[in-house]
Design an enzyme around this catalytic site. Structure first.
Site, PDB file in Angstrom:
ATOM      1  N   HIS A  72       1.165  -1.107  -0.415  1.00 24.51           N
ATOM      2  CA  HIS A  72      -0.130  -0.149   0.069  1.00 24.51           C
ATOM      3  C   HIS A  72       0.785   0.960  -0.107  1.00 24.51           C
ATOM      4  O   HIS A  72       0.523   2.360   0.568  1.00 24.51           O
ATOM      5  CB  HIS A  72      -0.970  -0.131   1.046  1.00 24.51           C
ATOM      6  CG  HIS A  72      -1.365  -1.076   1.448  1.00 24.51           C
ATOM      7  ND1 HIS A  72      -3.261  -1.608   1.014  1.00 24.51           N
ATOM      8  CD2 HIS A  72      -1.220  -2.750   2.326  1.00 24.51           C
ATOM      9  CE1 HIS A  72      -3.609  -3.079   1.751  1.00 24.51           C
ATOM     10  NE2 HIS A  72      -2.371  -2.637   1.909  1.00 24.51           N
ATOM     11  N   SER A  95      14.672  22.476 -14.836  1.00 20.08           N
ATOM     12  CA  SER A  95      13.219  23.210 -15.231  1.00 20.08           C
ATOM     13  C   SER A  95      14.017  24.093 -15.318  1.00 20.08           C
ATOM     14  O   SER A  95      14.426  24.625 -14.989  1.00 20.08           O
ATOM     15  CB  SER A  95      12.400  23.573 -13.576  1.00 20.08           C
ATOM     16  OG  SER A  95      12.836  24.318 -13.402  1.00 20.08           O
TER      17      SER A  95
END
Ligand code: ARG
Length: 466
Positions: free
Chosen positions: A154, A275
């Protein structure tokens, strides 16, 4: 050479010709189409169906075309497809005798023979590439059998493992992807040539001979099935889709593990971007694209399934549209495979961080419960409850795994069972130690170095198989 000259008195409109032409995506069939024509012509000569001299001229022209390459063909869409462009080339070379080449043959059986021949090579190539990737994973695993790592369920901390154990999960998934291709290969490797348009031919062709010449395992048993089935193509795309799923999952884990919060691995600069505004950024764009592009093969699978659904037997022109989607699924998945291989091979593991995570956040709690069962004969459910309470108390008191000692365990045991357990400091410490947790899981398939080595040996045997 004008195929329409007999039946029609004119040409298609230009847009209808372009609309119906497969010539662009038939490029992929060039070599297979030469092989197919060569095998068929050889058999026609041997069976004395066509004049030997004409047959020899055709074979010579096919050899010349092979030498000259695809550029020698006039790929004008008015030829419809590569089969007609090839026949046009032979006709220009040797004249009307080229017409013998199509005796007892149709483009219907020719095209699916070509696709099968091409797919055999493609699938073989991909199997080799997947095996090379598995080999790389195995060598990384060998070096990391004691590199502590945290395993998740999970996406929550679950239990300590090793990086090698996790890597070998990849290797086993990829092995099944390989075996799936190997199995599909058997159904690709059957020869439809000789089905002709759909009912074979009255000429005494020898299908066994063309099967041998083309290197197929056997001839298809039914000529209607021969020209109309494309299940092998859909199945092949599925295999590529499944492989791209495996690769996409690996890429996804690289994205997660390389984030600041996880900090478990670092992607090589060669597979990273930055970026345009944030100068500090190191982004896993390549891994993200591998994850994103893995969906392309799913789309191609759905397209092809929808295309072949409910079309009547036998050949229908719809089938022409199957091929570009097969090629696209193959090319895309091969690209992802190469990228994910390179990216994983150049990944750096932050071993300090992975060891810290392996022992953190009560990841060793299962082992503490197991020790209670082993040493004190406690039913597992009772042990589970005691350890669950230990963890919830520790969290509310703000203490970590390393602060849990024998007294702490006994205090909770008394609360729940009315009795102390008396495991002693050593057993408690050992149970909570991530490395000992890992080492104790020697069961087949487990994360202990010995178990992982065993799985590595099994994988190496697979890699050696032909
Ligand atoms: N180009 C066709 C295909 O890719 C093969 C030719 C069959 N064409 C025909 N009109 N019967 O399926």
């Amino acid at each position: 050479m004008d195929l329409r000259a007999g039946r029609f008195d004119g040409q298609m409109t230009d847009d209808a010709a372009v609309f119906s032409s497969s010539i662009e995506f038939d490029r992929r069939l060039f070599e297979s189409d030469i092989k197919c024509n060569r095998a068929h012509t050889t058999m026609l000569i041997e069976q004395e169906i066509i004049p030997e001299e004409s047959g020899r001229k055709i074979l010579k022209a096919l050899d010349e075309l092979e030498e000259e390459g695809l550029d020698a063909l006039d790929l004008n869409p008015s030829f419809e497809d590569i089969h007609m462009a090839l026949e046009d080339y032979i006709t220009k070379k040797i004249g009307k005798e080229a017409g013998f080449m199509h005796t007892g043959k149709s483009r219907n059986d020719q095209v699916c023979t070509d696709i099968r021949l091409t797919l055999k090579d493609e699938v073989e190539g991909t199997i080799n590439d997947v095996k090379a990737f598995i080999e790389c994973i195995v060598s990384m695993a060998k070096e990391n059998t004691d590199t502590l790592f945290i395993a998740y369920t999970h996406l929550q901390h679950a239990q300590p493992t090793t990086f090698a154990h996790h890597l070998m999960a990849y290797a086993n998934e990829l092995r099944r992807d390989c075996e799936r291709f190997m199995d599909t290969y058997k159904r690709i490797d059957i020869n439809p040539l000789g089905s002709a348009a759909l009912t074979t031919t009255g000429f005494p062709i020898d299908r066994q001979r063309t099967t041998e010449l083309l290197g197929f395992s056997k001839a298809m048993d039914n000529s209607i099935d021969g020209v109309s089935s494309r299940d092998f193509a859909a199945e092949t795309i599925f295999d590529y889709a499944m492989l791209s799923t495996t690769l996409g999952k690996i890429a996804e884990e690289i994205v997660i593990w390389s984030s600041y919060e996880f900090g478990m691995v670092e992607c090589s600069n060669q597979y990273s971007s930055t970026s345009s505004i944030m100068p500090q950024k190191k982004n896993p764009d390549i891994a993200e694209l591998a994850r994103g592009k893995s969906t392309i093969a799913y789309g191609e699978l759905m397209t092809v399934l929808a295309m072949i659904k409910s079309i009547p037997h036998s050949y229908n022109r719809d089938l022409q549209e199957v091929s570009p989607h097969v090629w696209n699924a193959i090319d895309n998945t091969n690209d992802i495979l190469a990228i994910v291989h390179g990216m994983l091979a150049s990944l750096t593991v932050n071993k300090e961080r992975t060891a810290e995570l392996a022992g953190a956040n009560f990841a060793t709690a299962t082992e503490l419960a197991d020790v209670m069962v082993r040493e004190k004969n406690l039913p597992f459910r009772t042990a589970h409850q005691i350890v669950g309470r230990i963890v919830s108390d520790a969290i509310s008191e703000g203490i970590g795994t390393s602060d849990i000692d024998n007294d702490y365990v006994d205090r909770v045991a008394v609360e729940i069972t009315g009795e102390k357990l008396g495991l002693g400091e050593d057993l408690v410490r050992q149970a909570l130690d991530p490395l000992l947790n890992v080492k104790s899981r020697t069961v087949k398939g487990g994360c202990a170095p010995s178990a992982v080595m065993e799985s590595i040996e099994i994988m190496e045997r697979f890699l050696k198989e032909k």
